[in-house]
Structure formats: C-alpha cells, structure tokens
Design an enzyme around this catalytic site. Sequence first.
Site, PDB file in Angstrom:
ATOM      1  N   GLY A  46      25.487  47.895  53.747  1.00  0.00           N
ATOM      2  CA  GLY A  46      24.666  47.638  52.572  1.00  0.00           C
ATOM      3  C   GLY A  46      24.644  46.157  52.272  1.00  0.00           C
ATOM      4  O   GLY A  46      25.540  45.421  52.691  1.00  0.00           O
ATOM      5  N   GLN A  51      23.948  38.630  47.353  1.00  0.00           N
ATOM      6  CA  GLN A  51      24.747  38.248  48.528  1.00  0.00           C
ATOM      7  C   GLN A  51      24.003  37.311  49.469  1.00  0.00           C
ATOM      8  O   GLN A  51      24.605  36.731  50.371  1.00  0.00           O
ATOM      9  CB  GLN A  51      25.174  39.499  49.313  1.00  0.00           C
ATOM     10  CG  GLN A  51      26.146  40.382  48.563  1.00  0.00           C
ATOM     11  CD  GLN A  51      26.571  41.542  49.426  1.00  0.00           C
ATOM     12  OE1 GLN A  51      25.907  42.566  49.469  1.00  0.00           O
ATOM     13  NE2 GLN A  51      27.672  41.380  50.151  1.00  0.00           N
ATOM     14  N   CYS A  94      33.425  44.195  52.293  1.00  0.00           N
ATOM     15  CA  CYS A  94      32.215  43.571  51.774  1.00  0.00           C
ATOM     16  C   CYS A  94      31.920  42.306  52.584  1.00  0.00           C
ATOM     17  O   CYS A  94      32.837  41.522  52.855  1.00  0.00           O
ATOM     18  CB  CYS A  94      32.438  43.209  50.301  1.00  0.00           C
ATOM     19  SG  CYS A  94      31.015  42.431  49.529  1.00  0.00           S
ATOM     20  N   LEU A  95      30.667  42.112  52.950  1.00  0.00           N
ATOM     21  CA  LEU A  95      30.302  40.917  53.724  1.00  0.00           C
ATOM     22  C   LEU A  95      30.591  39.642  52.934  1.00  0.00           C
ATOM     23  O   LEU A  95      30.730  38.571  53.517  1.00  0.00           O
ATOM     24  CB  LEU A  95      28.817  40.963  54.113  1.00  0.00           C
ATOM     25  CG  LEU A  95      28.420  42.066  55.102  1.00  0.00           C
ATOM     26  CD1 LEU A  95      26.913  42.046  55.343  1.00  0.00           C
ATOM     27  CD2 LEU A  95      29.169  41.930  56.409  1.00  0.00           C
ATOM     28  N   HIS A 136      28.674  50.443  45.136  1.00  0.00           N
ATOM     29  CA  HIS A 136      29.181  49.118  45.540  1.00  0.00           C
ATOM     30  C   HIS A 136      28.062  48.074  45.449  1.00  0.00           C
ATOM     31  O   HIS A 136      28.272  46.971  44.935  1.00  0.00           O
ATOM     32  CB  HIS A 136      29.725  49.233  46.970  1.00  0.00           C
ATOM     33  CG  HIS A 136      30.186  47.949  47.586  1.00  0.00           C
ATOM     34  ND1 HIS A 136      31.478  47.733  48.007  1.00  0.00           N
ATOM     35  CD2 HIS A 136      29.506  46.801  47.889  1.00  0.00           C
ATOM     36  CE1 HIS A 136      31.580  46.506  48.514  1.00  0.00           C
ATOM     37  NE2 HIS A 136      30.400  45.923  48.462  1.00  0.00           N
ATOM     38  N   GLU A 137      26.868  48.440  45.901  1.00  0.00           N
ATOM     39  CA  GLU A 137      25.751  47.477  45.890  1.00  0.00           C
ATOM     40  C   GLU A 137      25.252  47.225  44.463  1.00  0.00           C
ATOM     41  O   GLU A 137      24.918  46.095  44.107  1.00  0.00           O
ATOM     42  CB  GLU A 137      24.606  47.957  46.787  1.00  0.00           C
ATOM     43  CG  GLU A 137      24.978  48.150  48.254  1.00  0.00           C
ATOM     44  CD  GLU A 137      25.731  46.982  48.869  1.00  0.00           C
ATOM     45  OE1 GLU A 137      25.500  45.829  48.468  1.00  0.00           O
ATOM     46  OE2 GLU A 137      26.586  47.227  49.745  1.00  0.00           O
ATOM     47  N   HIS A 140      27.227  44.685  42.759  1.00  0.00           N
ATOM     48  CA  HIS A 140      26.831  43.303  43.086  1.00  0.00           C
ATOM     49  C   HIS A 140      25.734  42.815  42.136  1.00  0.00           C
ATOM     50  O   HIS A 140      25.691  41.639  41.778  1.00  0.00           O
ATOM     51  CB  HIS A 140      26.311  43.218  44.528  1.00  0.00           C
ATOM     52  CG  HIS A 140      27.381  43.103  45.571  1.00  0.00           C
ATOM     53  ND1 HIS A 140      28.307  42.092  45.585  1.00  0.00           N
ATOM     54  CD2 HIS A 140      27.662  43.874  46.652  1.00  0.00           C
ATOM     55  CE1 HIS A 140      29.112  42.247  46.636  1.00  0.00           C
ATOM     56  NE2 HIS A 140      28.738  43.331  47.296  1.00  0.00           N
TER      57      HIS A 140
HETATM   58 NI    NI Z   1      29.560  44.097  49.047  1.00  0.00          NI
END
Ligand code: NI
Length: 173
Positions: A46, A51, A94-95, A136-137, A140
């Site tokens: 995701g 991000q 997470c990226l 999770h997204e 963000h």
């Molecule tokens: Ni993330």
Amino acid sequence: MTLLRIRTLPDPVLRQKAAAVAVVDAAIVQLLDDMLETMYPNQGAGLAAPQVGVSKRVVVIDVNDPPDPAHALQMVNPEILSASTELYTHNEGCLSVPDQFAPVSRPKRIRVKYLDRHGKEQILDAEDLLSICIQHEIDHLDGKVFVDHLSPLKRRMLMKRYDKRTHPRDETL
Ligand code: NI
C-alpha cells in the site's frame, strides 16, 4: 508515468493531515497511476500520497499474492464507516520506516467508503490483511505512522534501531 520519491521518517509531510480531494480530475488519476508505478518496485502492499510528498487523501493498495495491478485498490477520500470490535494482529512494516517491523492490532473487519478513479462512490467490506492495510494507509492521511500504535517502550526501541540504520555514523560519535 513517473517514479516518485518515497518520503521516510522524520520527513514532516508524514506528520501532516492530508487535504480531502475536491474533484477526481486528470491530475488525481495521474497521481494514482504514479503511486501504483512507485509502489510495485518498492514491494509495498500500500502507499498513501503523503508518502510521496503529496498531502492529499489518496491511497493505493494491492494485498494480492502475487501482486495483481489489474485488481489494485485506488481510493480517494477513504473513510471508515464501521469497524469490528474483534481485532487482527499483523506484523506491520512501512516504506516510510524502512526495514522496521512490529506487530500491531487493529479491527479485523471494516466498512470503508471512498471515491474510485472515476469519482464514483464505492463501499467496501474488508477483512484481515486488506482491512489492516486500508487502516494503515488511512492513518498516513491523518499524519500517523504504524509505530504510533506501539507502546512507548516498543516504539523507542524500534526508533532507536531505525535511527541507527538511517544515521549509522552517529554510532562512532
Ligand atoms: Ni505505511
């Protein structure tokens, strides 16, 4: 198509509340395409627009195994309508916090409302990994990162490992 640069902690854009999208226009569709293009080579399940440095409520998700771009979710202004009391625990990463993982518990099932890439409202019932990934997204979009769900002690330990990785020279100072 453009490969976008992934922002990592402590980039302040990750701590901002992202703005709602007024109209799903060509620029938003392009953003969705660029985010998908960026997510796959980075092996993310995701990606949220903050991000990639864009503070807008836009998210792409693909929890298919193997990844399946034809069935990736593309969500504009996602909003959770209801959530189960039953929880599901997943070892999240997470990226934007590279190489760090920790178990997080979140509602196992959610109902979410969003606009698709055509600007049409959709309602989706999600469970297990998909439910976790959507939450999770959406975090963000509200300036939150998965480490915020950890106990203060676990978060401190994780961030210490992360800082060492990001600034390895500090160890010798
Ligand atoms: Ni993330």
